[in-house]
Design a protein around this motif. Structure first.
Motif, PDB file in Angstrom:
ATOM      1  N   ALA A 103       0.718  -1.101   0.061  1.00  0.00           N
ATOM      2  CA  ALA A 103      -0.096   0.006  -0.027  1.00  0.00           C
ATOM      3  C   ALA A 103       1.059   1.061  -0.112  1.00  0.00           C
ATOM      4  O   ALA A 103       0.500   2.279  -0.710  1.00  0.00           O
ATOM      5  CB  ALA A 103      -0.931  -0.102   1.158  1.00  0.00           C
ATOM      6  N   PHE A 104       1.936   1.176   0.777  1.00  0.00           N
ATOM      7  CA  PHE A 104       2.929   2.476   0.711  1.00  0.00           C
ATOM      8  C   PHE A 104       3.563   2.424  -0.448  1.00  0.00           C
ATOM      9  O   PHE A 104       3.739   3.739  -1.152  1.00  0.00           O
ATOM     10  CB  PHE A 104       3.781   2.423   2.236  1.00  0.00           C
ATOM     11  N   ALA A 105       3.952   1.407  -1.039  1.00  0.00           N
ATOM     12  CA  ALA A 105       4.575   1.570  -2.467  1.00  0.00           C
ATOM     13  C   ALA A 105       3.766   2.273  -3.336  1.00  0.00           C
ATOM     14  O   ALA A 105       4.078   3.053  -4.190  1.00  0.00           O
ATOM     15  CB  ALA A 105       5.264   0.395  -3.036  1.00  0.00           C
ATOM     16  N   ASP A 106       2.517   1.768  -3.406  1.00  0.00           N
ATOM     17  CA  ASP A 106       1.581   2.344  -4.329  1.00  0.00           C
ATOM     18  C   ASP A 106       1.242   3.908  -4.102  1.00  0.00           C
ATOM     19  O   ASP A 106       0.980   4.625  -4.932  1.00  0.00           O
ATOM     20  CB  ASP A 106       0.271   1.617  -4.264  1.00  0.00           C
ATOM     21  N   TYR A 107       1.310   4.209  -2.671  1.00  0.00           N
ATOM     22  CA  TYR A 107       0.734   5.593  -2.232  1.00  0.00           C
ATOM     23  C   TYR A 107       1.743   6.551  -2.771  1.00  0.00           C
ATOM     24  O   TYR A 107       1.493   7.567  -3.481  1.00  0.00           O
ATOM     25  CB  TYR A 107       0.945   5.530  -0.847  1.00  0.00           C
ATOM     26  N   VAL A 108       3.089   6.048  -2.686  1.00  0.00           N
ATOM     27  CA  VAL A 108       4.320   6.977  -3.225  1.00  0.00           C
ATOM     28  C   VAL A 108       4.495   6.686  -4.539  1.00  0.00           C
ATOM     29  O   VAL A 108       5.443   7.364  -5.164  1.00  0.00           O
ATOM     30  CB  VAL A 108       5.575   6.866  -2.469  1.00  0.00           C
ATOM     31  N   GLU A 109       4.003   5.766  -5.408  1.00  0.00           N
ATOM     32  CA  GLU A 109       4.294   5.341  -6.656  1.00  0.00           C
ATOM     33  C   GLU A 109       5.489   5.097  -6.742  1.00  0.00           C
ATOM     34  O   GLU A 109       6.327   5.229  -7.594  1.00  0.00           O
ATOM     35  CB  GLU A 109       4.034   6.369  -7.661  1.00  0.00           C
TER      36      GLU A 109
ATOM     37  N   GLU B  55       8.558   1.550  -6.918  1.00  0.00           N
ATOM     38  CA  GLU B  55       8.542   0.039  -7.396  1.00  0.00           C
ATOM     39  C   GLU B  55       8.507  -0.789  -6.060  1.00  0.00           C
ATOM     40  O   GLU B  55       7.739  -1.916  -6.248  1.00  0.00           O
ATOM     41  CB  GLU B  55       9.716  -0.135  -8.244  1.00  0.00           C
ATOM     42  N   SER B  56       9.105  -0.659  -5.143  1.00  0.00           N
ATOM     43  CA  SER B  56       9.192  -1.357  -4.022  1.00  0.00           C
ATOM     44  C   SER B  56       9.080  -0.293  -2.789  1.00  0.00           C
ATOM     45  O   SER B  56       9.745   0.738  -2.673  1.00  0.00           O
ATOM     46  CB  SER B  56      10.671  -2.065  -3.860  1.00  0.00           C
TER      47      SER B  56
ATOM     48  N   THR C   9      16.189   6.980  -6.332  1.00  0.00           N
ATOM     49  CA  THR C   9      17.347   5.681  -6.070  1.00  0.00           C
ATOM     50  C   THR C   9      16.845   5.225  -4.578  1.00  0.00           C
ATOM     51  O   THR C   9      16.822   4.025  -4.530  1.00  0.00           O
ATOM     52  CB  THR C   9      18.714   6.341  -5.635  1.00  0.00           C
ATOM     53  N   ALA C  10      16.556   5.808  -3.562  1.00  0.00           N
ATOM     54  CA  ALA C  10      15.789   5.493  -2.448  1.00  0.00           C
ATOM     55  C   ALA C  10      15.338   6.794  -1.524  1.00  0.00           C
ATOM     56  O   ALA C  10      16.205   7.627  -1.350  1.00  0.00           O
ATOM     57  CB  ALA C  10      16.935   4.761  -1.584  1.00  0.00           C
ATOM     58  N   ALA C  11      14.201   6.530  -1.100  1.00  0.00           N
ATOM     59  CA  ALA C  11      13.666   7.368   0.109  1.00  0.00           C
ATOM     60  C   ALA C  11      13.522   6.343   1.371  1.00  0.00           C
ATOM     61  O   ALA C  11      13.105   5.569   1.372  1.00  0.00           O
ATOM     62  CB  ALA C  11      12.307   8.129  -0.322  1.00  0.00           C
TER      63      ALA C  11
ATOM     64  N   ALA D  56      10.782   2.369   6.742  1.00  0.00           N
ATOM     65  CA  ALA D  56      10.605   1.812   5.579  1.00  0.00           C
ATOM     66  C   ALA D  56      11.513   2.591   4.421  1.00  0.00           C
ATOM     67  O   ALA D  56      11.841   3.598   4.775  1.00  0.00           O
ATOM     68  CB  ALA D  56       9.235   1.958   4.852  1.00  0.00           C
ATOM     69  N   VAL D  57      11.985   1.706   3.366  1.00  0.00           N
ATOM     70  CA  VAL D  57      12.786   2.257   2.277  1.00  0.00           C
ATOM     71  C   VAL D  57      11.815   2.206   1.025  1.00  0.00           C
ATOM     72  O   VAL D  57      11.144   1.059   0.869  1.00  0.00           O
ATOM     73  CB  VAL D  57      14.114   1.576   2.070  1.00  0.00           C
ATOM     74  N   THR D  58      11.601   3.332   0.193  1.00  0.00           N
ATOM     75  CA  THR D  58      11.064   2.932  -1.036  1.00  0.00           C
ATOM     76  C   THR D  58      12.231   3.283  -1.960  1.00  0.00           C
ATOM     77  O   THR D  58      12.907   4.091  -1.924  1.00  0.00           O
ATOM     78  CB  THR D  58       9.870   3.902  -1.090  1.00  0.00           C
ATOM     79  N   THR D  59      12.020   2.593  -3.188  1.00  0.00           N
ATOM     80  CA  THR D  59      12.855   2.700  -4.239  1.00  0.00           C
ATOM     81  C   THR D  59      12.439   2.148  -5.571  1.00  0.00           C
ATOM     82  O   THR D  59      11.576   1.475  -5.605  1.00  0.00           O
ATOM     83  CB  THR D  59      14.369   1.745  -3.678  1.00  0.00           C
ATOM     84  N   ASP D  60      13.088   2.875  -6.516  1.00  0.00           N
ATOM     85  CA  ASP D  60      12.716   2.068  -7.834  1.00  0.00           C
ATOM     86  C   ASP D  60      13.850   1.214  -8.300  1.00  0.00           C
ATOM     87  O   ASP D  60      13.795   0.582  -9.672  1.00  0.00           O
ATOM     88  CB  ASP D  60      12.489   3.200  -8.970  1.00  0.00           C
ATOM     89  N   ASP D  61      14.852   1.163  -7.423  1.00  0.00           N
ATOM     90  CA  ASP D  61      16.148   0.232  -7.937  1.00  0.00           C
ATOM     91  C   ASP D  61      16.159  -1.191  -7.376  1.00  0.00           C
ATOM     92  O   ASP D  61      15.928  -1.028  -6.392  1.00  0.00           O
ATOM     93  CB  ASP D  61      17.313   1.100  -7.441  1.00  0.00           C
ATOM     94  N   ALA D  62      15.696  -1.924  -8.187  1.00  0.00           N
ATOM     95  CA  ALA D  62      15.673  -3.405  -7.847  1.00  0.00           C
ATOM     96  C   ALA D  62      16.767  -4.013  -7.116  1.00  0.00           C
ATOM     97  O   ALA D  62      16.692  -4.787  -6.082  1.00  0.00           O
ATOM     98  CB  ALA D  62      15.420  -4.357  -8.854  1.00  0.00           C
TER      99      ALA D  62
END
Ligand SMILES: *Cc1c(COP(=O)(O)O)cnc(C)c1O
Length: 363
Positions: free
Chosen positions: A43-49, A51-52, A175-177, A195-201
């Protein structure tokens, strides 16, 4: 008394939702990891758009594990804001690297993009940017300098849940928030969480490994990781609160607007929101007579706090860096002048107006 922040008010507003979330975890028997944590991460990944999203134990760990995932360690230098909560610096220190401070912009609180190039040295490996007090940093300018120096930008978004930068939410497309869900944050748990959110797999996978003893399979350890997990009870509470975050931020914005209008004639330096995108984690004014102002407000039953009275470079914890530091006049001036007025989604507009009246009465 108008308290600085009432942490019990969210529970009162959501009624049984918080209790039901906690009870669900208690009844499930899944007390570490499991579906509640996965549901919140998703849900949080979706919220901030992004990837992870990887849940971790707290905001400091989110930062430390991200830096480690990027390979930062002893001998490296990482640029950090001179004016921030000490955890930003501690995350760099925890990897064995050295924090190198960059002053805030001349008329704001966030890192000055023009201060980055002069602070870069051969061992500089990354930049940690903070969206301080909920106001997004000037990411475009910072990313441009970072790219010119080949440095990754890591966002300390611990005070900026729901904020926007250039039309998209802070924490996505980056890169990472790194997030904290400490109870007083805009999205707060009933204990520690992060949490960490990132688009970098690759970053996502490494943070997950590092947070789980260095491996993704039980009893297989690829790196010397640690144990840093988002607790399922906290995840369930956060899932209950997340749908309310935008409305709560809108109420913070309304209070900031009341303060902005009501305090314009006081001579205090009021906080700016150049992108119109702040989520007003804090409303911080500047006064040459800060301590006097705080005392007089207390006498008028208004609780005001200081974020933060001593900058990281002035803390005994960093006494050993003193000899190498550049002069940090803006940071030191700010620390003597800051005062945070009450703000939060449950501060009533009537109370916000009472704060305005009290400030006008005492300046
Ligand atoms: C709260 C905060 C942190 C640390 O988060 P914890 O969850 O308390 O570890 C880091 N950076 C900033 C800017 C913060 O406000």
């Amino acid at each position: 008394m108008i308290p600085f922040l009432d942490l019990k008010a969210a529970r009162a507003e959501l009624g049984s939702e918080i209790e039901a979330a906690v009870a669900r975890v208690l009844q499930s028997g899944r007390y570490v990891g499991g579906p509640e944590v996965e549901a919140f991460e998703s849900a949080f990944a979706d919220y901030v758009e992004a990837e992870s999203c990887i849940g971790v134990g707290n905001g400091l760990d989110a930062l430390t594990l991200t830096l480690r995932a990027l390979g930062i360690g002893p001998g490296d230098e990482v640029l950090v804001p001179a004016h921030t909560f000490v955890a930003t610096w501690l995350s760099v220190s925890a990897t064995g690297a050295c924090p190198v401070p960059v002053e805030p912009s001349p008329c704001g609180f966030n890192m000055d993009p023009d201060g980055i190039a002069p602070a870069c040295r051969p061992r500089t490996r990354a930049i940690v940017v903070v969206h301080l007090y909920g106001c997004p940093a000037d990411l475009d300018a910072i990313r441009a300098v970072a790219a010119a120096h080949g440095l990754p930008v890591i966002e300390d978004a611990a005070q900026a849940h729901g904020a926007y930068h250039a039309g998209r939410r802070v924490g996505g497309g980056t890169t990472a928030a790194c997030w904290s869900f400490y109870p007083s944050k805009n999205l707060g748990a009933v204990g520690d969480g992060g949490a960490v959110t990132t688009d970098d797999a690759v970053v996502a996978q490494r943070v997950r490994q590092l947070a789980n003893y260095g491996g993704l399979r039980k009893y297989h350890h690829d790196m010397r990781g640690t144990n840093s997990r988002l607790d399922p009870i906290q995840a369930a509470v956060l899932s209950a609160k997340l749908p309310h975050l935008d409305a709560w931020n809108a109420r913070r914005r309304r209070i900031a607007a009341i303060y902005g209008d009501g305090l314009a004639g006081t001579g205090l330096t009021l906080p700016e929101d150049p992108q119109g995108a702040s989520v007003w984690h804090l409303y911080v004014v500047r006064s040459a007579d800060r301590d006097g102002l705080a005392d007089r407000l207390a006498a008028h039953d208004v609780e005001a706090l200081i974020h933060y009275p001593v900058p990281p470079h002035g803390q005994p914890a960093y006494a050993d860096l003193a000899a190498d530091l550049p002069p940090l006049p803006r940071t030191e001036a700010i620390a003597h002048e800051l005062l945070s007025l009450p703000i939060g989604p449950h501060l009533s507009e009537a109370d916000a107006r009472a704060v305005v009246a009290a400030v006008n009465a005492v300046v």
